[in-house]
Design an enzyme around this catalytic site. Structure first.
Site, short mmCIF file in Angstrom:
data_model
loop_
_atom_site.label_atom_id
_atom_site.label_comp_id
_atom_site.label_asym_id
_atom_site.label_seq_id
_atom_site.Cartn_x
_atom_site.Cartn_y
_atom_site.Cartn_z
N SER A 187 0.84 -1.20 0.00
CA SER A 187 0.00 0.00 0.00
C SER A 187 0.88 1.24 0.00
O SER A 187 1.99 1.23 0.53
CB SER A 187 -0.90 0.01 1.25
OG SER A 187 -1.64 1.21 1.33
N ASP A 192 5.63 7.30 5.62
CA ASP A 192 5.22 8.22 6.68
C ASP A 192 4.59 7.43 7.82
O ASP A 192 3.45 6.98 7.72
CB ASP A 192 4.22 9.23 6.13
CG ASP A 192 3.76 10.24 7.19
OD1 ASP A 192 4.36 10.28 8.29
OD2 ASP A 192 2.82 10.99 6.91
N LYS A 216 4.06 -3.78 7.10
CA LYS A 216 4.19 -4.14 5.69
C LYS A 216 5.57 -3.73 5.16
O LYS A 216 6.22 -4.49 4.44
CB LYS A 216 3.10 -3.44 4.86
CG LYS A 216 1.70 -4.01 5.01
CD LYS A 216 0.71 -3.23 4.15
CE LYS A 216 -0.71 -3.73 4.31
NZ LYS A 216 -0.90 -5.08 3.74
#
Length: 324
Positions: A187, A192, A216
């Site tokens: 994704s 950030d 992830k």
């Protein structure tokens, strides 16, 4: 930190900025990929889709079934999910395996004889029902946007367990099985740590809870260290159920696309990108972000991802190195 010429497999403590033009090894990998993807190749190769019962995973599985170059295989988490996938796609029941991605034995069975893997597994939060009424009253009726829905993770289904540990298990199992190609679907937002998605299901006082994008990213960095795998990491923007093949695809790196006003992409287009990345030499050892333009903007629908990746800047995993 100076960018190394061979931007591969550095320790996680000092992750490299990926390059894909100067390394002799990467050039050799691309040549091999080009040979594998040569026109006229008659041999059907087996591709395993993990998370094949999900909304995007099932679309990837369907596209592979329809593509004569591949023999599609799916891995789902339950017998109910298997039955649903078999009914939807009319595939042979033997093509769908049931197992947990954190179970090495289940992965070994599903990976036997596999040439490529598409990883589409992800932790999925559950709504805290008690948060629904305050959200409807205070947020929707009174306009207090600070009131949000609450979510939790089921036991054993947290981002740490599914996205990181499960992701690492899949990567390591693929290496042991001799898989040549792995396409990972993650994704946007991983650069950030303060991204809103990392707050979903986070428990106060537990620094490891929630943080789905962090987990992830940590798993992706493990994948990028594997010498034996030719990989592609795809970071889609907001996923929609719109029809695929009607929009211009836009790619970028390091969350640069998050600066755009529109950064969504149909799941069907993500599936097409993923399938194309299996054989595209331009996708060899690459990580990139992807979204689309709105179809009404008068743009031409993209038919192939390869030209967009050919001149793409390298992705930088030295940004937002996970500390958990």
């Amino acid at each position: 930190m100076a960018t190394p010429t061979l931007a591969r497999r550095a320790p996680l403590a000092q992750p490299p900025r990926r390059t894909h033009t100067s390394s002799a090894r990467c050039a050799a990998r691309r040549c091999a990929a080009a040979q594998q993807a040569a026109p006229g190749e008659a041999t059907s190769r087996t591709v395993l889709v993990t998370g094949a019962g999900g909304r995007t995973g099932s679309l990837v599985f369907e596209q592979l079934l329809a593509d004569g170059r591949y023999s599609a295989r799916g891995l789902v988490s339950s017998e109910a999910s298997k039955a649903k996938l078999v009914k939807r796609t009319a595939c042979e029941a033997s093509a769908v395996f049931v197992g947990d991605v954190t179970d090495p034995a289940a992965l070994e069975a599903a990976l036997e004889g596999v040439d490529a893997v598409v990883v589409l597994t992800s932790a999925v939060p559950s709504l805290k029902k008690r948060s629904l009424l305050p959200f409807l009253v205070r947020n929707k009726l009174m306009g207090d946007k600070s009131v949000r829905l609450g979510f939790r993770w089921k036991r054993g289904q947290t981002p740490e367990e599914v996205d990181y540990k499960g992701g690492v298990q899949q990567v390591d199992a693929a290496v042991r099985a001799g898989v040549r190609k792995l396409v990972w679907v993650g994704s946007m937002g991983g650069c950030d740590e303060s991204n809103f998605l990392n707050t979903i299901g986070a428990d106060e006082g537990d620094d490891k809870s929630g943080k789905i994008l962090v987990w992830k990213r940590k798993a992706e960095m493990h994948l990028a260290e594997q010498e034996a795998l030719d990989y592609t990491i795809v970071h889609p923007g907001g996923l929609t159920k719109d029809a695929g093949g009607e929009r211009e695809i836009v790619v970028g790196v390091d969350d640069s696309l998050l600066k755009r006003k529109y950064r969504a992409i149909p799941r069907a287009d993500v599936a097409t990108v993923v399938v194309q990345c299996i054989d595209a030499p331009e996708a060899s050892n690459m990580a990139f972000d992807v979204c689309t333009n709105k179809p009404e903007e008068g743009t031409t629908p993209t038919t192939g991802i390869a030209p967009l990746l050919a001149g793409l800047e390298a992705y930088d995993y030295s940004i937002a190195v996970p500390t958990i």
